[in-house]
Design a protein around this motif. Structure first.
Motif, PDB file in Angstrom:
ATOM      1  N   SER A  21      11.851  18.543   4.099  1.00  0.00           N
ATOM      2  CA  SER A  21      10.744  18.725   3.159  1.00  0.00           C
ATOM      3  C   SER A  21      11.189  18.644   1.703  1.00  0.00           C
ATOM      4  N   THR A  62       3.615  23.143   8.027  1.00  0.00           N
ATOM      5  CA  THR A  62       3.022  22.755   6.740  1.00  0.00           C
ATOM      6  C   THR A  62       4.011  22.009   5.848  1.00  0.00           C
ATOM      7  N   ALA A  99       4.415  28.180  11.109  1.00  0.00           N
ATOM      8  CA  ALA A  99       4.108  28.032   9.687  1.00  0.00           C
ATOM      9  C   ALA A  99       4.911  26.899   9.049  1.00  0.00           C
ATOM     10  N   TYR A 100       6.042  26.545   9.624  1.00  0.00           N
ATOM     11  CA  TYR A 100       6.884  25.483   9.058  1.00  0.00           C
ATOM     12  C   TYR A 100       6.282  24.097   9.244  1.00  0.00           C
ATOM     13  N   GLY A 154       1.646  17.848   7.033  1.00  0.00           N
ATOM     14  CA  GLY A 154       1.265  19.248   7.170  1.00  0.00           C
ATOM     15  C   GLY A 154       1.063  19.703   8.592  1.00  0.00           C
ATOM     16  N   GLU A 155       1.624  18.964   9.570  1.00  0.00           N
ATOM     17  CA  GLU A 155       1.523  19.335  10.981  1.00  0.00           C
ATOM     18  C   GLU A 155       2.720  18.774  11.729  1.00  0.00           C
TER      19      GLU A 155
END
Length: 288
Positions: free
Chosen positions: A217, A250, A247-248, A255-256
């Protein structure tokens, strides 16, 4: 009439016997390849133990301050947990892509493939042996990584069956794709000496841009797009979906976890690897 029937049965049995013979020789080749693999110290370290070594190194070097939060809105996790998915994906690449590409190139340069080509050995049996060796060593390597991460580094492994099901299909697709691409790349090096120079830089570059050594990311968007053209990025993303908190997701490009995209990308690369390996493999180089 009975003679005709018996003849038809005999003809029908021949292809089945031939297939059984090819498979049995392939199983024997798998055993042979495994013995050769575990007798080679440099191969054993750089393709089997290297991910374990790197996971331990990064966990110790960067995890002295405890859990880290790499972005707002996601829970803090240990460095070992953060690096585990990438190291498993890298292990698949090393076991399949790097190991086979170098191994077959060296065997061709040394004349071993030429000698095998002069025997009744079927190319199918030869590749059953190679891919069987990759599957066995890949399973052992991943198991060793998980045991090391859990018992030595304190990583809590997932307990949900759905996550382990995801791990299973990403593993199978990933290591099969890596193996087939390794077979295809093995035709590029012209000599045994050049095999390392050709294969290792490719594998190393893919690891750096695919979220193995650097957090995916945090890479520039254009570099993420480049990584998305290659299978290692998708293997690592699939493994992150297994081992990182939800949650990671995102932090991924869309975002998935996009597991459907992972399956499609690896499936496409598997077909590409199969076609390329079929087209490029020769017992002897054409320009030899």
């Amino acid at each position: 009439m009975s003679a005709t029937v018996e003849t038809a049965r005999a003809v029908g049995l021949r292809p089945r016997r031939a297939r059984r013979n090819v498979m049995s020789v392939g199983v024997w080749r798998t055993r042979f390849e495994l013995m050769q693999y575990f007798r080679s110290g440099d191969t054993l370290f750089f393709t089997f133990l290297f991910p374990v070594f790197m996971l331990g190194l990064f966990s110790v070097a960067f995890g002295s301050d405890g859990d880290v939060q790499i972005a707002p809105g996601v829970p803090a996790i240990s460095m070992a947990e953060l690096y585990l998915p990438g190291m498993i994906a890298a292990g698949l690449l090393l076991s399949g892509f790097q190991n086979l590409a170098m191994d077959i190139a060296i065997e061709r340069s040394d004349g071993m493939l030429k000698r095998l080509g002069g025997t009744p050995l079927s190319p199918v049996s030869y590749f059953i042996g190679k891919i069987g060796q990759v599957l066995v060593t890949g399973v052992l390597q991943s198991a060793l990584l998980l045991v090391f991460a859990s018992t030595v580094l304190g990583v809590e492994l997932p307990t949900e069956p759905a996550r382990w099901a995801t791990f299973a299909w990403v593993f199978v697709l990933g290591i099969t794709t890596s193996a087939l691409l390794g077979v295809a790349l093995s035709s590029v090096p012209r000599t045994a000496k050049s095999a390392t120079a050709v294969v290792v830089p490719i594998a190393l570059a893919l690891q750096f841009i695919s979220g193995v050594y650097l957090t995916f990311s945090q890479l520039p968007e254009w570099l993420q797009n480049v990584a998305g053209l290659f299978p290692l990025k998708w293997m690592a993303q699939g493994m992150r979906a297994v081992f990182l908190p939800d949650a990671y997701a995102t932090l991924e490009q869309n975002g998935e976890w996009n597991l459907a995209g992972v399956a499609i990308a690896l499936g496409v690369w598997l077909v590409v690897g199969l076609v390329l390996s079929r087209i490029t493999f020769r017992w002897i180089r054409r320009d030899a």
